[in-house]
Design an enzyme around this catalytic site. Structure first.
Site, PDB file in Angstrom:
ATOM      1  N   LYS A   9       0.841  -1.074  -0.059  1.00  0.00           N
ATOM      2  CA  LYS A   9       0.186   0.032   0.157  1.00  0.00           C
ATOM      3  C   LYS A   9       0.818   1.172  -0.124  1.00  0.00           C
ATOM      4  CE  LYS A   9       0.908   1.491   4.472  1.00  0.00           C
ATOM      5  NZ  LYS A   9       1.568   2.615   4.694  1.00  0.00           N
ATOM      6  N   PRO A  90       9.665  -4.658   0.110  1.00  0.00           N
ATOM      7  CA  PRO A  90      10.847  -4.454   1.129  1.00  0.00           C
ATOM      8  C   PRO A  90      10.184  -4.151   2.620  1.00  0.00           C
ATOM      9  CG  PRO A  90      10.748  -2.744  -0.561  1.00  0.00           C
ATOM     10  CD  PRO A  90       9.566  -3.826  -0.989  1.00  0.00           C
ATOM     11  N   ALA A  93       9.501  -0.235   5.144  1.00  0.00           N
ATOM     12  CA  ALA A  93       9.423   0.710   3.802  1.00  0.00           C
ATOM     13  C   ALA A  93       8.277   1.629   3.806  1.00  0.00           C
ATOM     14  CB  ALA A  93       9.535  -0.315   2.456  1.00  0.00           C
ATOM     15  N   GLY A  94       7.329   1.497   4.706  1.00  0.00           N
ATOM     16  CA  GLY A  94       6.166   2.161   4.843  1.00  0.00           C
ATOM     17  C   GLY A  94       4.988   1.560   3.700  1.00  0.00           C
ATOM     18  N   LEU A  95       5.341   0.389   3.417  1.00  0.00           N
ATOM     19  CA  LEU A  95       4.310  -0.270   2.278  1.00  0.00           C
ATOM     20  C   LEU A  95       3.518  -1.414   2.861  1.00  0.00           C
ATOM     21  CD1 LEU A  95       6.972  -0.494  -0.492  1.00  0.00           C
ATOM     22  CD2 LEU A  95       5.583   1.369  -0.263  1.00  0.00           C
ATOM     23  N   GLY A  96       3.623  -1.583   4.129  1.00  0.00           N
ATOM     24  CA  GLY A  96       2.564  -2.371   4.826  1.00  0.00           C
ATOM     25  C   GLY A  96       2.688  -4.005   4.477  1.00  0.00           C
ATOM     26  N   GLY A  97       3.873  -4.347   3.848  1.00  0.00           N
ATOM     27  CA  GLY A  97       4.162  -5.750   3.440  1.00  0.00           C
ATOM     28  C   GLY A  97       3.579  -6.817   4.331  1.00  0.00           C
ATOM     29  N   GLY A  98       4.410  -6.616   5.414  1.00  0.00           N
ATOM     30  CA  GLY A  98       3.873  -7.697   6.622  1.00  0.00           C
ATOM     31  C   GLY A  98       2.550  -7.716   7.101  1.00  0.00           C
ATOM     32  N   SER A  99       2.004  -6.543   7.191  1.00  0.00           N
ATOM     33  CA  SER A  99       0.399  -6.394   7.582  1.00  0.00           C
ATOM     34  C   SER A  99      -0.508  -6.913   6.344  1.00  0.00           C
ATOM     35  CB  SER A  99       0.010  -4.821   7.573  1.00  0.00           C
ATOM     36  OG  SER A  99       0.943  -4.161   8.777  1.00  0.00           O
ATOM     37  N   ASP A 132      -2.304  -1.485  10.744  1.00  0.00           N
ATOM     38  CA  ASP A 132      -2.739  -1.314   9.375  1.00  0.00           C
ATOM     39  C   ASP A 132      -3.155  -2.597   8.725  1.00  0.00           C
ATOM     40  OD1 ASP A 132      -0.254  -1.998   8.977  1.00  0.00           O
ATOM     41  OD2 ASP A 132       0.365  -0.353   7.883  1.00  0.00           O
TER      42      ASP A 132
HETATM   43  O1  C5P Z   1       0.244  -1.422  15.357  1.00  0.00           O
HETATM   44  P1  C5P Z   1       1.584  -1.750  14.920  1.00  0.00           P
HETATM   45  O2  C5P Z   1       2.258  -2.739  15.792  1.00  0.00           O
HETATM   46  O3  C5P Z   1       1.730  -1.813  13.434  1.00  0.00           O
HETATM   47  O4  C5P Z   1       2.299  -0.356  15.411  1.00  0.00           O
HETATM   48  C1  C5P Z   1       3.931  -0.160  15.514  1.00  0.00           C
HETATM   49  C2  C5P Z   1       4.129   0.873  16.377  1.00  0.00           C
HETATM   50  O5  C5P Z   1       3.850   2.321  15.737  1.00  0.00           O
HETATM   51  C3  C5P Z   1       3.323   1.103  17.502  1.00  0.00           C
HETATM   52  O6  C5P Z   1       4.232   0.240  18.588  1.00  0.00           O
HETATM   53  C4  C5P Z   1       3.443   2.521  17.790  1.00  0.00           C
HETATM   54  O7  C5P Z   1       4.603   2.935  18.201  1.00  0.00           O
HETATM   55  C5  C5P Z   1       3.423   2.946  16.509  1.00  0.00           C
HETATM   56  N1  C5P Z   1       2.151   3.280  16.137  1.00  0.00           N
HETATM   57  C6  C5P Z   1       1.339   4.510  16.649  1.00  0.00           C
HETATM   58  N2  C5P Z   1       0.064   4.844  16.341  1.00  0.00           N
HETATM   59  C7  C5P Z   1      -0.497   4.289  15.151  1.00  0.00           C
HETATM   60  C8  C5P Z   1       0.135   2.985  14.653  1.00  0.00           C
HETATM   61  C9  C5P Z   1       1.143   3.075  15.112  1.00  0.00           C
HETATM   62  O8  C5P Z   1       1.991   5.209  17.408  1.00  0.00           O
HETATM   63  N3  C5P Z   1      -1.796   4.794  14.872  1.00  0.00           N
END
Ligand code: C5P
Length: 288
Positions: A9, A90, A93-99, A132
């Site tokens: 994404k 990757p 990368a801010g691309l959400g691959g694992g999610s 995400d």
């Molecule tokens: O939910 P996820 O494990 O993907 O989030 C990773 C980290 O990103 C969280 O531990 C938090 O530090 C930060 N985060 C946040 N606010 C969000 C999403 C993520 O602070 N809405």
């Protein structure tokens, strides 16, 4: 045996509304799935196991495994599956691959195990492993709020041309949010104009709405991203460049595929990182 493609994404828009008592940030983001894919194959087995084409570290900590375990515990205690993950998106990368992998694994297991669960239930389950993840149950174009897990579909912005540049450096999401937290006193903006876009808007119309509150913090967290950003800032042919989510990818929006091909070629020649020319996707699972 079933194969599903798990798309990456980008974020057209991301605003941070404030910090929550649970440590997360309240956000408003418009997410968009794109045609860069990991691939997941699931087949029946006695127990759950996961293999991957790259080294995963502790498999049981992987988001795909954790999501599958939750689905099994809640809805299919007597079932198992052999899950094979082929990674191309990757990491960091801010691309959400694992999610996306976690969400699409649940979509595939829901079908393999004949569970008949609806999308709302799958979103609820997968949101337990990451903020995400819920978006990727359907992908397409969606407004995501809360910590990112409340998904409201928007009209699809499919078929647009993007080039993604991964600068070979990760941006850890917690570090980027921490960097932003230095200053949570800004005036927030709303993404309401995305609701007003006409059907099949031109790329130029979308370009003017793009905004990412995490962009500046990400540029401060990764010196490599900053260097790549500065090198590409003056390049011709793009409508706009922006950081995806918490980085480290830089995304370029182009008016058409010809411009995208041209820009990809120039970026590859500059050897700044991995380059992917992609199209935005409509909502719905992509079966392999
Ligand atoms: O939910 P996820 O494990 O993907 O989030 C990773 C980290 O990103 C969280 O531990 C938090 O530090 C930060 N985060 C946040 N606010 C969000 C999403 C993520 O602070 N809405």
């Amino acid at each position: 045996m079933l194969t599903i493609k798990a798309p990456a994404k980008i974020n057209w828009f991301l605003e941070v509304k404030g910090k929550r008592p649970d440590g997360y940030h309240e956000i408003e983001t418009v997410m968009q799935s794109v045609s860069l894919f990991d691939e997941i194959t699931v087949s029946d087995a006695d127990t759950l196991d996961l293999t991957c084409n790259i080294e995963l570290g502790d498999t049981k900590q992987n988001l795909v495994y954790r999501a599958a375990e939750i689905l099994q515990r809640e809805h299919a205690p007597s079932r198992g599956a052999h899950i094979v993950l082929k990674k191309q998106i990757p990491h960091g990368a801010g691309l959400g691959g694992g999610s996306s992998d976690a969400a699409n694994a649940l979509v595939a297991l829901n079908r393999l195990w004949g569970l008949g669960l609806g999308h709302d239930r799958l979103r609820e389950l997968v949101a337990q492993v990451g903020s995400d993840c819920a978006f990727f149950i359907e992908g397409g174009t969606a407004l995501c709020t809360g910590r990112g897990e409340i998904v409201t579909p928007l009209r699809d912005l499919a078929g647009l041309d993007l080039v993604i540049l991964y600068p070979n450096d990760v941006c850890p999401t917690p570090a980027v949010y921490r960097e932003l937290s230095q200053d949570l006193t800004f005036d927030t903006v709303s993404c309401y104009l995305f609701h007003k876009l006409p059907a099949q808007p031109r790329a130029e119309e979308i370009a003017s709405l793009i905004k990412n509150r995490l962009q500046e913090p990400a540029l401060r967290v990764s010196a490599r991203l900053r260097a790549v950003w500065d090198r590409t800032a003056q390049m011709d042919g793009k409508l706009v460049q922006f950081v995806s989510g918490s980085g480290s990818s830089v995304v370029f929006l182009l008016a058409d595929q010809r411009s995208a091909d041209h820009l990809s070629e120039s970026l590859r020649a500059m050897q700044l990182g991995q380059v992917f020319a992609v199209k935005t996707l409509p909502r719905g699972a992509v079966w392999g």
